[in-house]
Write a protein that holds these residues in place. Sequence first.
Motif: not given
Length: 545
Positions: A155-174
């Motif tokens: 469960d935690n591995a999946q949550t952390l993976l999703e958060r990592e992907q979201s943060l990387k997308a936000d950084i790319e847009n920024l």
Amino acid sequence: MSKQTSASSAELIANGSQNFIRQVTVFSQRAHVSRRVNASATIGLNRFAIEVTAFEVDADSVQARVFGEGEILAVQYQRIPVPQIVQADLKALDAQERQLRQQKDTLKAKLSSVQRQQTFLDAVANFSSVEVPKEIQTNMPTIGHLQDLLQYLDDNAQTLLEREQSLKADIENLDKELGAVQQHLKQLRVNQTKKNQPEKTVIEVLFQSRQAQPVEIEASYVAGRASWLPIYKADVSASHDISLTLFAQIKQNTGENWSNSILKVSNAMPVTTGALPEIQSWILHESMAYLSESLDLEKTALCASAIEAGAAPMQAAAAMQRAPEAHFAQASSTDKGTHFEYELPNPVDLSSGARESLLPLRRYSPPGKFFHYTIPSEEALVYWVCRLLPDAGLPSGRLNIHFDGEYIGKTLFTEKRPGEDLLLNLGVERHIKVLREQLANQKTETFFSKVERHTFTRELGFNLIVENLKAEAVTVLVLDAIPVSDTDRYQVKEVTLNPQPDERDWQDKKGVMAWRLKLEPNQEQRIQQTYLVKYPKDNPPEGID
């Protein structure tokens, strides 16, 4: 030490949310534009450069008012090279770049935290493959404990993976947004170093401020390439009630967009010269022309569908109850003494270079009298007209005619002239016929004994025929001109008119006769006129010989 702004630099207040067009008054060939500007003043001398993007500005028309504690030292319209101005948009971009960098740093810190948590979970998952020394070995966990541990890691591995992907997308847009801002900043700074600097047209306001304070500036000027024309719509009911709707047809190519602005139109004539007109002597010279007074009436032949007053029956009311009819919104009218001004009820958006806009100004139902009108010597047509009470707030313009709800054509609406009726041309009446036929045109030469010079005498006669083919009685105003002379070289004699006109020298027009004929259905009436014109053989008047 208090901060001051030197006169050698200026703050450019670019066209936008802090510098916008609040109100526009459109005249016949120009527009008066009023801007509202918000700025921050420091103690001492402030130089505000208010950007104006109009193609043509009358520099003498520029004015400014400053609402704040201090004094206005100067107001002028000029062109300023961009590098001479401390640009408000440059400051805003710098602030935006700093904010984006801070947001990126925050996202990177969150991403680093997530990645450290992932590393910990990976270490726990891989712990089972590590050989544990005997001295620290413990009892093996139960099957239940192992299942709970595996579920927790999954469960935690999946949550952390999703958060990592979201943060990387936000950084790319920024990064993309930050790159665009940095590119814009770079271009602005490059422009400041060029020799051939771009220029901006501005209204420069020098303001001596007593304190650091926000100030409001109202700047106004006259811009070219804007105009308006009045256009009317006349609605005539089958019961002969009439209503006029006045529209403003506006052309806007000033170079500036009027967005959500208060719009006014005015029929004022801006002063273009300061000199008063001078009166000159009126010297009468002998004319070679036929001196019959022209009627000076603007007529537009309108070949439209036949208008039969009262012929169109009223349709039966619909069985279904209808909602009340919506009418055009009306502008408020202000009498300025020398002219009228109309202010539209709601702010409008008019982009420069856009298509013409047609906006309603006024609708009213003036009292009027309907009758028919003809000048047989000009054309064999009878017009249906309405005599209106004068109204100073109605300028000349195109008139679109609607009879009993149907469009039948267009003509011209002219302002009332001194001493004349205000006549509304509603088009040609096809059911009333008019003809002007010539009865006599005989020339006789007269000699003066031994004098070589001789005179011609011409006998002229005309018959005006008016016939009513309608099924109802009508009144027809018939106008015709009898020749007159202001010199003894031309003489008009033995004038016979049958029947006698109802009015001679109609509306003070010398020689113009008016007959008001009341014709029953299918009735015909004739007007006969004869006269003699004497003139020198070598100098005949125009239109006679």
